[in-house]
Design an enzyme around this catalytic site. Structure first.
Site, mmCIF file in Angstrom:
data_model
loop_
_atom_site.group_PDB
_atom_site.id
_atom_site.type_symbol
_atom_site.label_atom_id
_atom_site.label_comp_id
_atom_site.label_asym_id
_atom_site.label_seq_id
_atom_site.Cartn_x
_atom_site.Cartn_y
_atom_site.Cartn_z
ATOM 1 N N GLY A 264 0.807 -1.226 0.000
ATOM 2 C CA GLY A 264 0.000 0.000 0.000
ATOM 3 C C GLY A 264 0.833 1.266 0.000
ATOM 4 O O GLY A 264 1.868 1.348 -0.659
ATOM 5 N N MET A 266 1.730 5.026 2.664
ATOM 6 C CA MET A 266 1.643 5.561 4.029
ATOM 7 C C MET A 266 1.905 7.055 4.045
ATOM 8 O O MET A 266 2.864 7.538 3.451
ATOM 9 C CB MET A 266 2.641 4.798 4.916
ATOM 10 C CG MET A 266 2.734 5.304 6.343
ATOM 11 S SD MET A 266 1.153 5.141 7.232
ATOM 12 C CE MET A 266 1.363 6.445 8.460
ATOM 13 N N ASN A 268 3.225 9.511 5.741
ATOM 14 C CA ASN A 268 4.192 10.220 6.580
ATOM 15 C C ASN A 268 4.251 11.682 6.159
ATOM 16 O O ASN A 268 4.337 11.975 4.964
ATOM 17 C CB ASN A 268 5.562 9.586 6.439
ATOM 18 C CG ASN A 268 5.489 8.077 6.539
ATOM 19 O OD1 ASN A 268 5.106 7.543 7.569
ATOM 20 N ND2 ASN A 268 5.799 7.390 5.454
ATOM 21 N N HIS A 298 -5.068 10.496 -2.009
ATOM 22 C CA HIS A 298 -5.521 9.961 -0.711
ATOM 23 C C HIS A 298 -4.458 10.246 0.360
ATOM 24 O O HIS A 298 -4.761 10.819 1.408
ATOM 25 C CB HIS A 298 -5.779 8.451 -0.843
ATOM 26 C CG HIS A 298 -6.061 7.752 0.450
ATOM 27 N ND1 HIS A 298 -7.284 7.210 0.758
ATOM 28 C CD2 HIS A 298 -5.280 7.499 1.529
ATOM 29 C CE1 HIS A 298 -7.243 6.667 1.959
ATOM 30 N NE2 HIS A 298 -6.026 6.818 2.451
ATOM 31 N N GLU A 299 -3.213 9.848 0.079
ATOM 32 C CA GLU A 299 -2.149 10.060 1.073
ATOM 33 C C GLU A 299 -1.948 11.547 1.322
ATOM 34 O O GLU A 299 -1.720 11.973 2.450
ATOM 35 C CB GLU A 299 -0.845 9.404 0.614
ATOM 36 C CG GLU A 299 -0.938 7.902 0.317
ATOM 37 C CD GLU A 299 -1.549 7.083 1.438
ATOM 38 O OE1 GLU A 299 -1.443 7.495 2.612
ATOM 39 O OE2 GLU A 299 -2.164 6.039 1.151
HETATM 40 ZN ZN LIG Z 1 -5.220 6.375 4.294
#
Ligand SMILES: [Zn+2]
Length: 821
Positions: A264, A266, A268, A298-299
């Site tokens: 996926g 992330m 950070n 999305h991130e």
């Molecule tokens: Zn998410």
């Protein structure tokens, strides 16, 4: 490590009431990771305490080599698995903990990866929800935020990438280089990151931001190929969100790092990490480009919703994820070339939300999380797609302008702080002037999907019947019913008007629909519901969905038919007729691949044995027609490689494949399945393919062969040798579980159940990935369904795996029913 305590909500609340963290100074030493496994860190934490003399604990799921509090060594008997007890706290405290983490091969927390192509080593960290404690000592809970200052010593050729930009790099006296990064803003402990290795780096200055992209060296040519598009979308997204949320992204640097062995992506802060499966090895299709843009957005949305404003406790994790998921489609349509993203959401992700919600494992979107482990189990189809759908419904309910005003109020008030759901609903209620209490209870605190059925009587009067799941009262719905006429002799359907409704009980009259050819319930997909048309509309919908005027209206027709298929109310043949009718005429690129996936799945997996080849042939014919359009050609040939059954279709497939490496692999897999893939061609292609992971494609071909030895070798590669990268598990496994090879793969269904108690030992994300990818979908019948449920509920199977297996078993059960229709 499975004896690690999971922080409870009560412990977190007590600790947050007692202390405040001023800052973290983290010194990480990666020197050993070049050849070995140890990640070393010294964590220096400055924190104040509201009750002098009080006690608390710091999280440290590492081997502690020394620890001192306010200059006094902490006795060994104060150090237990995962925690260090801190007693006699002063008003201001200095805690220093040196530690080692040697478990760096799990694909989580701190991971060391060796590129099989050139033997280069890459190291990354990923901490959500509570894995920062597996890298260094910290107060590992979301509402104790503090600036993080990183200094990292790494082997000389390596580049180190962290949250903040502009590190000062110097030679380290003991060899290697020392990277000193500026302080981050106040961050929750799960947001910081360190990535290191001899990366290929590309930078670009856009819209006032300094953007960076990183990948392992062996992927350089693929990252270079797509860098412009990634930069464009990144810049557009940062500007769009900053403007709409009334809060600019506060850091000049924004990096995105594509990493091996990661699942996926992330969020950070300022340094998003991705699985390098997103660095596509062949020229990406429209849907691959759209997916990458959506993950990117999305991130990025998490920078605001998650990083700058963070949930107080993990019970509101769903809100983080649902919000980011809603926002990425919103931003894609408004600020990027992917202007039909909501139509692909409807045909792809939203169906996963419905599937999760119809399984026995469903749960309310919002649920208590007594400890972090409980919250971690809710990364699922309810949290992401149903959550995003429900926010979309909320925004239809209160209006987009009011929503944006509410969000601006929210970010202005809570930036860099922590919030609960009521804080967001309060701002949205204020901006919209509506009381959202009933909405919240109905949509967030109740599991299951409402059904909306349309009844039309002989006089043409229409009543919409709304039933809640399991007989409970239905929720309020804001939805549209499209009223369509069909001019004589015309295939197209003309929208006479849209009836806008707010349902408040079990029946709602739908006015002004007399004489319509089709009444489309939930037109434009505003709500989340299982829709049933009236009998006459259903006939029109299945025959003529292609004649509907918008991508979303056609999508509502296709997904209504899919919902009826999975509920055993429509045959695979009827579904294939509906979706191929749309595919043959569809003008919007965004939905082509999602529809092809549904068509392939219905024909291949949901059809009765005797009709399977005929349905595959029908889908293959549509693929051949789509392959004449240059934009759709590649996706169409990929789907053709899954469906070509007749000799002439196989021959046309060979021609269309040409010299394209990706398509040649797919042709080989198809030929392998039917027993005629040439091993010499596999060998040749492995050498020609510039992808460092080309060996995985060769494994896919072997996996598809109707040969017990090949199946055994594939199974061992995945389950025992753990050789298959996370991002490739699915394609290898799809090739393994071929329906035409049921007898050969049947023994592996029980072997799958046998490994369930061991899956979580590799970490949560690998466990989720493996339990899903390997789930049997051939050679199984009704008896397996019972065995699977029993195995999922057995002692020793972790909750995340158990839940996933029960959900997939519900789907298999539905598939088996459809095969009898
Ligand atoms: Zn998410």
């Amino acid at each position: 490590m499975d004896l690690l305590p999971s922080l409870t909500q009560r412990e977190a609340a007590e600790r947050a009431a007692l202390i405040e963290v001023q800052r973290y100074d983290i010194e990480a030493d990666l020197t050993d990771l070049l050849d070995s496994s140890d990640f070393r860190a010294v964590s220096t934490i400055r924190f104040s305490c509201r009750g002098a003399g009080a006690s608390t604990f710091v999280d440290a799921a590492v081997t502690v080599t020394s620890a001192s509090l306010n200059g006094v060594d902490i006795a060994e008997d104060r150090i237990s698995t995962g925690r260090i007890e801190l007693t006699g706290l002063a008003e201001d405290n200095l805690l220093v903990v040196a530690s080692v983490q040697s478990e760096t091969a799990a694909g989580e927390w701190v991971h060391r990866s060796v590129d099989p192509a050139d033997k280069e080593v890459y190291v990354w960290t990923s901490f959500e929800p509570d894995d920062a404690r597996r890298a260094w000592a910290c107060f590992d809970q979301p509402d104790l935020k503090a600036p993080h200052h990183f200094t990292v010593v790494a082997p000389a050729p390596w580049i180190v990438v962290s949250n903040s930009g502009d590190p000062v790099v110097t030679q380290h006296p003991g060899g290697g280089r020392r990277w000193d990064f500026p302080d981050t803003p106040p961050l929750s402990t799960y947001i910081p990151v360190i990535n290191a290795g001899p990366f290929h780096e590309i930078r670009s200055e856009r819209n006032g931001f300094d953007l960076g992209l990183f990948a392992r060296r062996s992927l350089a040519r693929f990252l270079d190929r797509d860098a412009e598009e990634i930069f464009d979308i990144t810049a557009a997204g940062l500007t769009f969100y900053g403007d709409r949320f009334g809060l600019a992204f506060p850091q000049h640097k924004y990096d995105q790092v594509f990493l091996p062995d990661m699942g996926g992506a992330m969020e950070n802060f300022g340094c998003v990490t991705w699985s390098d499966a997103f660095v596509y090895r062949s020229s990406p299709t429209y849907t691959e480009r759209e997916n990458r843009a959506l993950v990117l957005l999305h991130e990025m949305a998490h920078m605001w919703f998650g990083d700058m404003v963070t949930m107080q406790w993990w019970e509101d994790l769903w809100l983080n994820e649902a919000f980011a998921e809603w926002a990425c489609y919103w931003a894609a349509e408004a600020a990027t070339p992917f202007t039909d993203a909501w139509s692909s959401f409807l045909a792809g992700e939203k169906l996963e939300g419905y599937a999760a919600d119809m399984a026995p494992t469903t749960h309310p979107i919002r649920q208590p999380a007594a400890d972090v482990a409980a919250a971690a189990a809710s990364f699922d189809g309810i949290t992401y797609p149903k959550g995003a759908s429900v926010l979309k419904q909320l925004f239809a309910f209160v209006g987009e302008d009011a929503c944006v005003a509410g969000l601006r109020g929210y970010f202005a008030k809570y930036a860099w702080g922590n919030t609960r759901l009521v804080d967001l609903m309060g701002e949205l209620g204020l901006a919209s002037g509506r009381d959202l209490t009933g909405w919240t209870e109905g949509w967030l605190d109740t599991a299951g999907t409402d059904r909306l059925s349309l009844d039309v009587d002989g006089s043409g009067a229409a009543i919409l019947r709304t039933t809640g799941p399991g007989g409970i009262p239905p929720r309020p719905h804001r939805l549209d019913v499209g009223v369509y006429d069909r001019p004589d002799g015309d295939r197209s359907l003309v929208r006479r008007h849209v009836v806008s409704l707010e349902t408040t009980g079990p029946t709602t009259r739908v006015p002004d629909v007399g004489g319509a050819a089709l009444l489309l319930v939930n037109d434009e997909d505003l709500t989340f519901a299982s829709v049933r048309p009236d009998a006459s509309s259903l006939r029109t919908m299945l025959d003529s969905a292609a004649g509907l005027p918008t991508a979303v209206s056609r999508g509502v027709a296709v997904t209504t038919a899919w919902d009826m298929l999975v509920w055993g109310e429509l045959s695979a043949a009827d579904f294939v007729r509906c979706v191929t009718g749309v595919l043959a005429n569809e003008s919007v690129d965004s939905v082509i691949e999602p529809y092809l996936s549904l068509a392939v799945e219905a024909a291949d997996s949901w059809s009765p044995d005797v009709r399977r080849d005929a349905l595959l042939e029908r889908v293959a014919d549509v693929c051949l027609a789509l392959a004449t359009d240059p934009v759709r050609r590649h996706a169409a040939v990929r789907a053709l490689a899954q469906t070509a059954v007749t000799e002439s279709q196989i021959a046309e497939l060979r021609t269309l494949v040409g010299d394209d490496v990706d398509l040649r692999w797919r042709l080989l897999a198809r030929l392998a399945e039917i027993g005629s893939a040439d091993p010499a061609e596999v060998e040749r292609l492995t050498h020609e393919d510039p992808d460092p992971d080309a060996w995985v494609r060769a494994l896919v071909v072997d996996s598809a062969r109707p040969d017990p030895q090949c199946k055994e070798a594939t199974w061992r590669a995945i389950v025992e040798e753990h050789r298959v990268p996370m991002g490739s598990l699915r394609i290898v496994s799809d090739a393994f579980w071929r329906r035409s090879q049921g007898v050969i793969v049947a023994p592996y269904a029980d072997r799958y159940l046998e490994i369930l108690p061991t899956l979580h030992l590799a970490g949560m994300i690998p466990a989720l990935g493996t339990s899903r990818a390997l789930y049997p979908r051939a050679g199984v019948g009704a008896a397996f369904v019972d065995r699977a449920v029993a195995a999922a509920n057995a002692d020793g199977v972790s909750p995340v795996v158990s839940k996933r297996v029960i959900e997939l078993t519900d789907r298999l059960n539905r598939m088996l029913t459809a095969r009898t229709m």
